[in-house]
Every structure is written in structure tokens, then in C-alpha cells.
Design an enzyme around this catalytic site. Sequence first.
Site, short mmCIF file in Angstrom:
data_model
loop_
_atom_site.label_atom_id
_atom_site.label_comp_id
_atom_site.label_asym_id
_atom_site.label_seq_id
_atom_site.Cartn_x
_atom_site.Cartn_y
_atom_site.Cartn_z
N GLU A 121 0.80 -1.18 -0.03
CA GLU A 121 0.08 0.05 0.03
C GLU A 121 0.84 1.39 0.04
O GLU A 121 1.79 1.47 0.78
CB GLU A 121 -0.78 0.01 1.27
CG GLU A 121 -1.84 1.25 1.26
CD GLU A 121 -2.85 1.27 2.41
OE1 GLU A 121 -2.77 0.55 3.30
OE2 GLU A 121 -3.46 2.34 2.37
N GLY A 260 3.46 1.82 10.79
CA GLY A 260 3.21 1.30 11.82
C GLY A 260 3.02 -0.24 11.56
O GLY A 260 3.41 -1.06 12.21
N ALA A 261 1.97 -0.42 10.66
CA ALA A 261 1.55 -2.00 10.27
C ALA A 261 0.72 -1.69 9.23
O ALA A 261 0.51 -0.87 8.70
CB ALA A 261 0.85 -2.51 11.54
N GLU A 263 -2.54 -3.78 7.07
CA GLU A 263 -3.60 -4.80 7.08
C GLU A 263 -3.91 -5.84 5.99
O GLU A 263 -5.02 -6.09 5.71
CB GLU A 263 -4.75 -3.84 7.30
CG GLU A 263 -5.45 -3.22 5.96
CD GLU A 263 -4.86 -1.94 5.59
OE1 GLU A 263 -3.96 -1.52 6.29
OE2 GLU A 263 -5.50 -0.87 5.10
N ASN A 264 -2.79 -6.18 5.16
CA ASN A 264 -3.10 -7.03 4.22
C ASN A 264 -4.01 -8.26 4.62
O ASN A 264 -4.01 -8.93 5.92
CB ASN A 264 -1.77 -8.17 3.88
CG ASN A 264 -0.38 -6.88 3.91
OD1 ASN A 264 -0.50 -6.15 3.19
ND2 ASN A 264 0.42 -7.11 4.85
N HIS A 296 -6.55 -1.83 15.31
CA HIS A 296 -6.92 -1.14 14.01
C HIS A 296 -6.61 -2.00 12.97
O HIS A 296 -7.37 -1.96 12.04
CB HIS A 296 -5.59 -0.16 14.12
CG HIS A 296 -5.58 0.81 12.82
ND1 HIS A 296 -6.37 2.08 12.66
CD2 HIS A 296 -5.09 0.63 11.47
CE1 HIS A 296 -6.49 2.36 11.56
NE2 HIS A 296 -5.87 1.71 10.83
N GLU A 297 -5.35 -3.03 12.86
CA GLU A 297 -5.36 -3.37 11.61
C GLU A 297 -6.31 -4.60 11.31
O GLU A 297 -6.86 -4.95 10.25
CB GLU A 297 -3.80 -4.26 11.47
CG GLU A 297 -2.79 -3.16 11.72
CD GLU A 297 -3.03 -1.95 10.73
OE1 GLU A 297 -3.26 -2.21 9.72
OE2 GLU A 297 -2.25 -1.03 11.20
N HIS A 300 -9.63 -3.38 9.82
CA HIS A 300 -9.38 -3.07 8.70
C HIS A 300 -10.04 -4.36 7.92
O HIS A 300 -10.53 -4.21 6.64
CB HIS A 300 -8.14 -3.13 8.07
CG HIS A 300 -7.77 -1.47 7.84
ND1 HIS A 300 -8.55 -0.35 7.49
CD2 HIS A 300 -6.35 -0.96 8.48
CE1 HIS A 300 -7.84 0.77 7.57
NE2 HIS A 300 -6.72 0.44 8.25
N GLU A 319 -9.36 4.67 6.48
CA GLU A 319 -8.51 5.22 7.60
C GLU A 319 -9.12 6.03 8.71
O GLU A 319 -9.00 5.67 10.00
CB GLU A 319 -7.34 5.85 7.18
CG GLU A 319 -6.31 4.96 6.38
CD GLU A 319 -5.78 3.70 6.87
OE1 GLU A 319 -6.17 3.54 8.20
OE2 GLU A 319 -5.36 2.88 6.24
N1 B3K Z 1 -2.91 0.92 5.81
C1 B3K Z 1 -1.45 1.24 6.29
C2 B3K Z 1 -0.66 2.13 5.95
C3 B3K Z 1 0.27 1.96 4.72
C4 B3K Z 1 1.07 3.34 4.91
C5 B3K Z 1 1.68 3.36 3.27
N2 B3K Z 1 2.53 4.47 3.57
C6 B3K Z 1 -1.54 1.03 7.78
C7 B3K Z 1 -2.87 1.35 8.44
O1 B3K Z 1 -3.23 2.58 8.39
O2 B3K Z 1 -3.59 0.64 8.84
ZN ZN Z 2 -5.37 1.91 8.84
#
Ligand code: B3K
Ligand code: ZN
Length: 884
Positions: A121, A260-261, A263-264, A296-297, A300, A319
Amino acid sequence: MAVSRQEKRRLDYKPPLFTITDVDLSFSLDLTKTRVVQKSKVKRLTPDLSQPLVLDGDGLKLLGVRINGQECSFTETAKSLTIPVSEKEFWLEVVTEISPADNTELMGLYVSDGKFCTQNEPEGFRRITYFLDRSDVLSRYTVHISAPAGQYPFMLSNGNPVSDSTQDGVRTVTWKDPFPKPSYLFALVAGDFDELSREFVTRSGKKVQVRLYVDRGMAPFGDAAIDSVLRAMKWDEDRFGLEYDLSRFNVVSVDFFNAGAMENKSLNIFNSRYVLVDPASATDTDYENVLSVIGHEYFHNWTGDRVTLRDWFQLSLKEGLTVFRDQEFSSDLGCRAIERLKAIRVIRGPQFAEDSGPMAHPVRPDYVMEMNNFYSATVYDKGAEVIRMIHTILGEEGFQKGMRLYISRYDGKAVTCEDFVSAMEEATGTDLRQFRNWYSQSGTPVVTVSMNYDERTRKCELTVKQKTPPTPRQPEKKPFVIPIKMSLYDRQGNRIPLIKDGVPAAPVQIADEESQSWLFENVPERPVPALLEGFSAPVKLEYPYTEEDLRILLMHAEDPVSRYDAVQSLIINYFYRNAENFERNLPFSEPKALIEAYRYILNSDMDRRFAAFVMTLPSINSVIENFRVVNLDAVFAVYRHLRDCLVIGLRDEISRLYGRSLQVYEERVRTPGSYAVTPEQMGERALAEFLLDFQARSLTLSGDAAGAAALVLHHYRISDNMTDTLAAMKTAVRYGLSSEAEILGDFEEKWSGNPLVFDNLFRAVAMAPRPDTLNRVRDLMRHKCFDIGNPNRVRALIGAFASGNPECFHAIDGSGYEFLTETVRQLNRTNGHVAARILTPMLALRRFDRKRCDMIKGCFEKLLGEPDLSDAVYELIDKSLRHL
Ligand code: B3K
Ligand code: ZN
């Protein structure tokens, strides 16, 4: 990394001409020569058969392209692969070679400390293979990962494992994800790990295998994280009715990670900072961060993965909503008031700064050059406030009704912020037309309230005006819908019922015009209004409170945010008055009302953590946000003066209470293993940290620097946890106490083998407002724990200096700016996104004095002369210069 310098516009969105329904990816892993074979089923969506297939790519070595098994012609540029094809449906095969070990941008497939991992991402997948790398192309993935047998014990991808076999010394593991997803959610991990394992049974009785992968030997540091996954799964069922949808959920912790992390789908990849904690090495905040980032992840999975984005301009759709969800999760499981104050600090600090600077953008941006620059406080945190306002307007029940409609209608689709808002409207029959301005307009509204009280008629009229300053490309603003939660108090601190037109009025009043009045009846005396309770909207509120009004609110307001804000207002008013005194060469005034407020708090039975939060001075950066043009030297001087006046004025209370706090602490540490991350203990530690700082300063000011050094050293020595250890270390470093060397030496000896923990030392040194700090930061860049290739190290040392130490960073000799410029220049060559991130504190140059502004301009010019300046850095500088 290819540069484009091309700005994209939200309104230029066009649906894709092709889609990929199924993709089969085979990876032959190799550190420098990984071969990727992609076989995709492509479907034409346009009737126009003359349109060629155009795929995105970035830095790929192309080894072959076939259509329906046949070699075909194609045109390759730095960023695309164009294939003339006239079929409606066909099989595409693309073979590429990449070098994960040389991937220092940490986007696409890279190597973190010997382990393969991905970050796709927003646009990293195009660094793996040529693809329709956009969030509205949803495909079903089958992934085969091959490597010499025994080399990478764990080889993971999204979905469920379907086979694992070894042939001729090569092991191949296959994963299949039944849910169609955009390429940014694809993930691959391969390496050796410790594996933690738990089982979760969903409310409908399905069993989920939850696995956490951490560096070898770090399993004991993973317990809190894996427990947090189970808590998140349960909470999402209880509060949102959302159940996990696969039989496997994996979380992997890696050391090199830009964000930070991530969410794949079913394979979350985490910065180890938000996974690895244990009582000896993690602070209370570290523990809280693990819970909220894991939550949070995980959240998602529904808000982001199952329902995804049409295009990147819609980022806040997932987000903002998911931050709102993780804030609610942490509030339901922990302390709601504290969680709210934490969020408010982010809005009033970095978000207000962004909204008043050159990068100001709406929650749903309209123009983007480098998408990575828009993972911003506005999209995330203001986005969450926008969702919170919808929640405030609709109530929990209405909001959940809207959520159910949103999820059921858009499951498996790529949608927009507009789709979310209409689902909320439709489910509840609410008109949110004007509310949508929160998505389209940037800038922080200033709400000015004035009161007219008529003793004779007992009527109280509030006039509410809103004005939003111009922001880049948005000179004029339409009024926002601003929910203002409020109460009226009498002078004894009793709540006066809100009555309008003879009937009880709702506690949430809506301000939606440039100017409007609310007339409250039956008000027995001139009341004190508590406005914006709970920080019910992300605005700046102005009301001419007297010090007596604020005292009443601090002592009696039922809403904790109103009590907190009463003190914040006293502080900001003090800054206003004394910045002016500074400019006019007048002596500073005494902060009498504040000393009284602090004395009241110290002697009250207020929750300790809340008390510590209220009394901790706001960051200089958020103070600055209250000034249109800032005299930085005035702010720095007032800040120091105010702190020292508080220290001196409260000397006796502080000394007594620190003594009490130390006693509680000494008693507790006598029982080994008694440390726990409970609200009570966290409260004790937070207050102790505040008191220790004041007590050390108080001793220093009264000429007993040796006493201060000894006190802090004692605090350090008896500590059995990282929160107290750091409280002592930061105080010693901040005030340059003579015990500093011993503390830093001991910390280094204990923790230099654990870079994540050692980051605390980097931060402590970098954030100390001392004349020698910059030299110390430079020295630490040569420390064996420092690695400019690791974003965590860069943020802990350089980021902390630039954004957490305004006094040194804005030094009038320009040394701070030059240092950051050098570092950005160096980082730009390896990781343009991280380079752009740490440049942020320099962007607001327009608000500073001529001298500082010119120095920053000079730095920007130097950077613009740099060959291969990344789009990310270029965009920030370009926007800042245009904003002048
Ligand atoms: N969706 C990812 C963020 C990716 C950052 C790319 N520069 C983490 C999050 O917000 O859950
Ligand atoms: Zn997020």
C-alpha cells in the site's frame, strides 16, 4: 524509484478499462534475483477493442510477456508496460526479476533482517510485477512461494494454506485467498520465526487459528500482541456485529517497516515496535499502542479489506473509519477519557499544524502527487473525528444501522467516501448534504461564541459564528455542520437544564451557518457555558472565559474534556498575554490562576492519570498553533518561564506528593512481579513522572542540583519497569543533571542489544532542549544501534529532534535546519518516503520570522538541486514554496 512530478486529480477518476479476476503468482525467492511469474485472467471492461492493456510497473526487470501462451509485442517505459491486445478475455503471463535485498525504499518485496516481507500500500505491488495496480481492480489470488528446502521455515501469504511440498531440494508452499482483493492487500513473508499460536471461536462457532510470528527468541515478547488479536476479534463481534471470515489469521513482526503496520488480508505485517513488549522493556504507552494498532489492523478486515477503496483519494474511507473503530476499542477496554485526550492532542498538535500549513488538504484530498504524503493526520485523525461527528449526530444505534447497510451493500466492492455517507443517510433518514463539507474542505474552522444574558427575562443567548481560514486552492469556505455538545453551569457549578422554545433542548446543538443564535430560557443567572464537550468537533473554539469561569469548569464540569480544556485555556491565555509582553520588552506576569488550578488538581482526588494529563504542559508545537504569526523566541521564553513559575509556586505540594508517590512506588517494587499495566498503576506512574520532573527542577532552581541528580538516580535505580526508568532518564537528560552519565551508561549497557528499546535513549537525547543536543544527536548517528536504513531509528533520533524539540530545531543559527537538510538529502537516495516524513517540521516556514524563513528557503533550494529528488520530497517543498 521513478519520479513523475505529475499531480493526479480526484475528479479525473476513470473506471479501469480492464480487470484481473484471477491471478496466480509464483515466487522463486532469492535475495538479489527473485523471479516472479504472474499468470492472470484478464477481462476487458470497455467495448472498445482498440484499447491496449496498460500495466503499472516500477523498477522491474522484465523477462517475458505472453498473451494466451504466445509471445506478444509490447512497449515498456520506466513506469508502464503497454500490450496491444484485442481479445475480450485472455490469459496474461508476465515474468519479472527483482532484487529484494537492494530494496531500501521498503516498498514492494524487500528483506528485513534476513526475512522477506512486503509492503504494497499504496503502490508497492508494481515493484513486484507489472499489474493493474489500483485499488478498484479486485482479484482472487493463488500464490506459490518456492525456496531451497530448509532455508525459510515459514513461507506465508494471504488466505488459507493449500499445499506444502518439496521436490529436488526446492520447497513450494501454496496459499489461496478466496476473497477478491486489490493488489495493495497482497502480502508475502518468508523467513525463520518463533511462532505463537491461539485459537479463537467466533460467535457463530467457527474456529480461527491465530498465529503470531516474531524474531527467533522473541516469543515471550509476543503474548500481549496475540492476546490483543483475540480481544479485537471479540470486540468487533460485540460492538459492530462483525465476525472474522477465514480460518486463519496471521500477524508477522518485522524490524524494517516504513509505517506502523499493514492490514494485508489475513496476513497483517507489523513494525515490531507495535508487537514486541514485555514488562521490563516496554512502557505503559507501548502496551497501549500494541492493543490499539493490533486492533486497528484487525478492524480493517471489514473496513478496508472486505469493503475497499475505489481510488486513493478515498483513503479516509478506510482510515478515518478504522481509527474511529480502534479509538472506540481502546476506550471500551480501557479509559475513555484518557483515550479522548490522546486523540485531542493529535488533532490540536500535528493535525491543526497540517491544516494551517502548505500541505493542508481535505479529509478526501483533491490533488495528489505522491500518495504516501497523504497518510496524514488529516486523513487519519481528522477523518476519525468526522466519523465521530456522524456518530454524535446519529447516535450509536443509528450509526450501527448505517454501518450494517454500508457493509452489506458494499461487501466485495471498491467504493467512495460518498457511498459511506449515503449509507448513513439512507439507513437513518438523516440529511447529511451540508455535512459533506467536512470531506471536501480543508482548514480548521474557528468557532467564536459570545453570550448575551438578560437577568430580567432569564434568557441566555449564545451567538455562534464560524469562519474557516483560506487554505491552498480553497480561498473561500462554506459553513460546516458543527455539532457542539454543551452544558450551562451556574456559579456554584450546578448544571442548568437546557431549555429552548419552552421544551428541553438536546445537549448537542448544531452550528451550520456563518452566524446564528441559540436562545436558552429559564436560566437563573449568567451561566458558564461548557462548549464543545468531549471535543465534539475538530475546531478551534473561542469564548471570552474569565479566569473564574475556567475555575468553575475545572472544578465542576461533568465532562472530563471540559475540565481539561479549562486548564488548556488558562495556559493558552497565559501565552497570549506574555508573548505580547515579550515583544514589548515588558516583564512576564505571574500565572496565579494556573498555580491555583494546579494546586486544586494536586489536592483533589482526581484520577491520577487524568490529573497528570491535565497538568502536563501542551507541546510547544501545539501552543504555536494558537498564533497566526508566531514569534518563536517569545513562545520558547514564555514556556520556560511558565514551567518555572509553576515549579516554584507549587514547591511544597510537589515535594510532599512526590514523597508520597515514591513511597507507594518503593512499597510496590519490594514485591517482585507486582508490576502490572493496570489503570491504577498506570495512573501512579504517570503522576510520578510529572512530579519527578517538577521536583527535580524545583531542587535545581533552589540551588540543590546535587539533590536533583541524586533523586533522579534513585528513581532510576529502584525502577522495575520501563515507564519509570524512562521518566528518570528523560528528566536527567532534560535538565542536564550530573547523574545523567551514570543513567545513560547503565541504560546503554542493559539495552544496546535491543534497538527498539534503545530508541528510547535516542528520543530522550534528541528531545532535550539543551544547547549541546544537536552535537549529541550527530554523535549518536555513529552509535552501533543507529542504522539510517531503518525507519524506526530515523524517527527515534532525527524525527524526534526535528518534530519533538522545537527549541533546538529552530535554533536561530540555522544549525537545526541544516542538519535536517543534510539528513533528508542522504535519506532521499535510499528511502524517499521516510525522507519526506521527517521534513514536515520545516514546511510551515511562512509563519516564522524573516530570518528563519529565509534559512529554510535556502535549505529547500539546496534540496531542489539534488539529482533524483523523490516525488515525495519534491511535492512537500514545492507546495511550501507556493504557499509563501
Ligand atoms: N494502511 C496502512 C498504511 C500504509 C502506509 C503506506 N505509506 C496501515 C494502516 O493505516 O492501517
Ligand atoms: Zn489503517
